[in-house]
Design an enzyme around this catalytic site. Structure first.
Site, PDB file in Angstrom:
ATOM      1  CB  CYS A   2      -6.978  -2.747   5.230  1.00  0.00           C
ATOM      2  SG  CYS A   2      -6.677  -3.598   7.009  1.00  0.00           S
ATOM      3  N   GLY A  82      -2.997   0.237   6.065  1.00  0.00           N
ATOM      4  CA  GLY A  82      -1.471   0.484   6.154  1.00  0.00           C
ATOM      5  C   GLY A  82      -1.021  -0.024   7.567  1.00  0.00           C
TER       6      GLY A  82
END
EC number: 6.3.5.4
Length: 619
Positions: A2, A82
């Protein structure tokens, strides 16, 4: 993995806030090709681009947390990038504390953990992450980055406003002003093998440091380190033998790799045939329950040429390792003509927002990641084992170890000569004006001042502890940045088991006599996994990430540079020594060099960056 971004302004975001925030968010579309979202209020906005890894249907962001008092506005808004590898354990604990969950994503666990513990939640996270939390009641923004700095997080704070993003491009998109590079920023551009914590070359853009929490409120900016590398390297007074250390490392690696195999998308490993990647591949293969692990390596169509720095080719070792382990292996073969494509170089420069990149190493990694993405969305890598276990040549050559500078910048084959070649491309009068050598000295002294020693340490014990700290804090970040940007530009999440902070806490304090207990580099790691890897890999002399040996590639690079220098709009002479640039057009053969034409490669990277970003340079 992301991409995240956000914008806070206590004077108000203005009527175009949603449009601006969408523009900022979309700059990171390659980091998150599977979804996008924004959330805005009158003074705060958060954006998110998603690469779906866990809970593909759920986990959309920004994610909101509401209170039970019936309020319509959320209490917290989270944008997160993450992976939290212990999210299942945390979710179970949070359930005992009364939290309920609508999804199976780790994002919701981070949000619930923040609701329960606030900033103390960071101490409980195991993983690679960067996130921003907006507290609507306190009207504060908190930015958090993982302990080793695997995931990037930049910000710009001016007065009542703070803008942040996974990459500088998101911040630059907020104002659309030409980016500026001051004197220190130009020096940083000259030193791609050195990362100063918390800084970026852009004048008004900084970084959240590894292991740091940054809080922005109406009172201003506050910074707090929740994990300090220097405290982990400090001597503990507990001595371990080589055998005990290897056993502890093996147990921890098995746990770490097992956690990092969690994904709802196809997963693989990057297998070069070196000790580090072979160990990770073997550990992954042993824990997968459905078929063998997929592994990938890079190879070139031109024949390998050995050198002092690169003594052997990866190919034979990668195939032998794959056969020994039983992985489903694929070798991605690259050719010089394809790799020299200008569009590939520009894609790499855009991915990093800067002209960093050594030779063809960025381009080949980017193309490799794009090829792997056709088969897998997550890859496990052996990155950072050399910093953690002391594997680099500069841990073992006296001319690097005892040099009064960063060891990889010393006058030795251990990266130092590459550093000097890069620096010598720039105008000598510019280097003198900026005081580059003095800057390096000052930064070196500042880094050494962070290291904790014991009065009873020997001279060698002190020095090896310093080298471990320098490598993990000033060298490893350059590699993690490269791996993150180039893999994410291809939509591939790369996980790094050797960056588990628990492993650093275990290995970094070990004495150097243990680290080299069998007379070779990385003794602890070698003993920890020796039953999992072929003997040839265990005995193999270290080789760096390979450079393309195809002379057609080098020729094409030289031709491209000649064409750019002939263009009257070319800005390279602002920074580079014209004589060096002219010499790079027809470079002499350089047998034994890591990169055949560093000068031309660097110039072309800068040329692409100057054209694409049009920065204002403080010259």
């Amino acid at each position: 993995m992301c991409g995240i971004t956000g914008w806070i302004d206590y004077h108000g975001l203005g009527p175009d806030a949603a449009t601006v925030l969408t523009r900022m968010t979309d700059t990171q579309a390659l980091r998150g090709p599977d979804g996008a979202g924004i959330w805005t209020s009158n003074i705060a906005g958060l954006g998110h681009r998603r690469l779906s890894i866990i809970d593909l249907a759920g986990g959309a962001q920004p994610m909101l947390a509401h209170t039970n008092d019936g309020a319509t506005d959320p209490a917290l808004v989270l944008t997160y990038s993450g992976e939290i590898y212990n999210y299942r354990e945390l979710r179970a604990e949070l359930r005992t504390r009364g939290h309920t969950f609508r999804t199976t994503s780790d994002t919701e666990v981070v949000l619930a953990a923040w609701t329960e513990w606030g900033t103390a939640a960071a101490d409980r996270l195991n993983g690679i992450y960067a996130f921003g939390v907006w507290d609507t009641r306190a009207q504060t923004l908190t930015l958090v980055r993982d302990r080793l700095g695997v995931k990037p997080l930049y910000f710009r704070q001016t007065g009542s406003s703070l803008v942040f993003g996974s990459e500088p491009k998101a911040i630059l998109a907020q104002s659309r002003h030409r980016p500026e590079i001051d004197d220190e920023g130009i020096i940083a551009l000259m030193l791609p093998l050195l990362k100063i914590p918390g800084k970026s070359p852009y004048t008004d853009i900084g970084e959240v440091r590894p292991g740091e929490i940054v809080t922005f409120s109406r009172a201003g900016l506050a910074r707090h380190r929740y994990w300090r590398l220097e405290e982990q390297i400090a001597p503990t007074g507990h001595a371990r033998s080589l055998t005990d250390s290897a056993d502890a490392v093996r147990d921890l690696l098995e746990d770490t790799v097992g956690r990092q195999l969690i994904a709802d998308v196809p997963l693989c490993t990057l297998l070069s045939g070196g000790l580090d990647s072979t160990a990770i591949t073997a550990l992954a293969n042993n824990q997968l329950t459905e078929g063998p692990v997929r592994s990938f390596s890079v190879d070139f169509s031109a024949p390998f040429v050995g050198s002092e720095v690169t003594p052997n080719a990866d190919t034979e070792y990668a195939h032998e390792a794959a056969k020994f382990i039983g992985s489903d292996h694929t070798s991605i073969v690259l050719d010089g003509a394809g790799l020299a494509d200008q569009a590939i170089r520009e894609a790499c420069v855009r991915s990093r927002d800067l002209p960093f990149g050594i030779g063809d190493l960025d381009m080949s990694l980017y193309v490799l990641c794009k090829a792997i993405k056709d088969h897998s969305t997550v890859a496990l890598s052996g990155e950072s084992a050399d910093e953690v276990f002391g594997g680099y040549l500069w841990f073992h050559r006296d001319d690097a170890v005892w040099a009064d500078t960063f060891p990889w910048m010393s006058d030795s084959p251990a990266h130092g000569r590459l550093h000097r070649r890069i620096l010598n491309v720039f105008r000598p009068e510019l280097r003198a004006k900026l005081g580059v050598d003095d800057y390096v000295t000052d930064q070196y002294r500042a880094a050494l001042a962070e290291v904790h020693h014991r009065d009873t340490d020997t001279r060698q014990q002190r020095r090896m502890r310093e080298l471990t700290h320098l490598g993990l804090s000033r060298f490893l970040p350059t590699l993690l940045d490269r791996k993150d940007r180039l893999s994410m530009a291809a939509g591939l999440e790369v996980r790094v088991p050797f960056c588990d902070h628990r492993l650093v806490e275990l290995v970094a304090p070990l004495g150097w006599d243990v680290q080299t207990g069998d007379g070779a580099e990385k003794s602890v790691l070698r003993h920890a996994v020796r039953d999992l890897i072929p003997r040839s890999v265990a005995d193999r002399k270290k080789s760096p990430y390979p450079s393309i040996p195809d002379p057609s590639y080098s020729d094409e690079v030289s031709h491209q540079l000649a064409a750019r220098l002939a263009d009257p709009d070319c800005r390279l002479n602002e920074l580079f020594d014209p004589a060096v640039l002219q010499a790079a057009i027809t470079p002499p053969a350089a047998p034994g060099a890591l990169i055949s034409n560093v000068e031309a490669e660097l110039a072309l990277n800068f040329d692409a960056w100057l054209r694409i970003y049009d920065p204002v340079l403080a010259l």
